[in-house]
Design an enzyme around this catalytic site. Structure first.
Site, PDB file in Angstrom:
ATOM      1  N   GLU A   1      -1.845  -9.144   4.279  1.00 16.72           N
ATOM      2  CA  GLU A   1      -1.824  -9.602   5.671  1.00 16.72           C
ATOM      3  C   GLU A   1      -3.204  -9.747   6.298  1.00 16.72           C
ATOM      4  OE1 GLU A   1      -1.521  -5.057   5.888  1.00 16.72           O
ATOM      5  OE2 GLU A   1      -0.920  -6.651   4.526  1.00 16.72           O
TER       6      GLU A   1
ATOM      7  N   CYS B   1       0.843  -1.200   0.000  1.00 18.15           N
ATOM      8  CA  CYS B   1       0.000   0.000   0.000  1.00 18.15           C
ATOM      9  C   CYS B   1       0.884   1.257   0.000  1.00 18.15           C
ATOM     10  CB  CYS B   1      -0.998  -0.046   1.153  1.00 18.15           C
ATOM     11  SG  CYS B   1      -2.376   1.120   0.968  1.00 18.15           S
TER      12      CYS B   1
ATOM     13  N   HIS C   1      -3.598  -5.313   0.743  1.00 27.07           N
ATOM     14  CA  HIS C   1      -3.061  -5.778   2.029  1.00 27.07           C
ATOM     15  C   HIS C   1      -3.099  -7.305   2.084  1.00 27.07           C
ATOM     16  CE1 HIS C   1      -2.532  -1.941   4.116  1.00 27.07           C
ATOM     17  NE2 HIS C   1      -3.485  -1.522   3.312  1.00 27.07           N
TER      18      HIS C   1
END
Length: 185
Positions: free
Chosen positions: A165, A75, A163
């Site tokens: 994660e 990002c 993202h």
């Protein structure tokens, strides 16, 4: 054991980036972005530049692009790479966080290629890369963002707008696994 430093750009998910790497057996260290690379207490095999709120708070993060190890920008981390190396970053047309279908445009890319032909991701598009820096290839796009991922394999610099994660990203673990392979190569 592979050591990866996660540079914290004050994003809300940064701790999950470290956790995702630890779950893969990586010796993952979280450092504040005010820490210059020469002050690291470990010798990293790779660096992750985390997401964050804005470019005004990137601290020493640009200096990590000079460390001779692979770098993954997530990002804001990807935007920082583009901005520092001659690309452009601007406001996205879409804005906030959303579930997005990303089209992988380079199935040979070592970071995103295994996700081909498309995958669902969780991404913020408040800001995004508008033009790639010299040496980078477009590796993914979506209908809301022209540059969802980019790679410069010669310099081992990689970025994703999304993202990996977070649980909302379908194949997020694969991004970290692929980056780990890049770091171990």
């Amino acid at each position: 054991m592979t050591t990866i430093v996660v540079v914290d750009n004050h994003g809300q998910f940064t701790h999950l980036e470290q956790r995702s790497l630890r779950d893969l057996g990586v010796d993952a260290h979280l450092v504040d972005n005010e820490t210059p690379p020469e002050d690291l207490e470990v010798d990293p095999d790779g660096i992750v530049l985390s997401g964050g709120p804005d470019m005004d708070r990137i601290g020493e993060s640009p200096a990590y692009l000079e460390v001779d190890v692979p770098v993954l920008g997530i990002c804001l981390g990807m935007q920082l790479i583009a901005d520092q190396l001659g690309g452009t970053v601007g406001s996205g047309d879409y804005g906030g966080y959303a579930d997005v279908t990303v089209e992988i445009v380079d199935s040979d890319d070592p970071l995103t290629g295994s996700l081909a032909p498309e995958t669902r991701v969780w991404a913020s598009h408040a800001d995004e890369v508008k033009t790639l820096p010299e040496g980078f290839e477009l590796t993914a796009r979506s209908d809301v963002c022209g540059v969802e991922a980019m790679s410069d394999t010669d310099r081992d610099l990689y970025g994703v707008q999304w993202h990996p994660e977070v649980a909302h990203t379908e194949e997020g673990e694969a991004i970290f696994e692929n980056f780990l392979e890049i770091c171990e190569a």
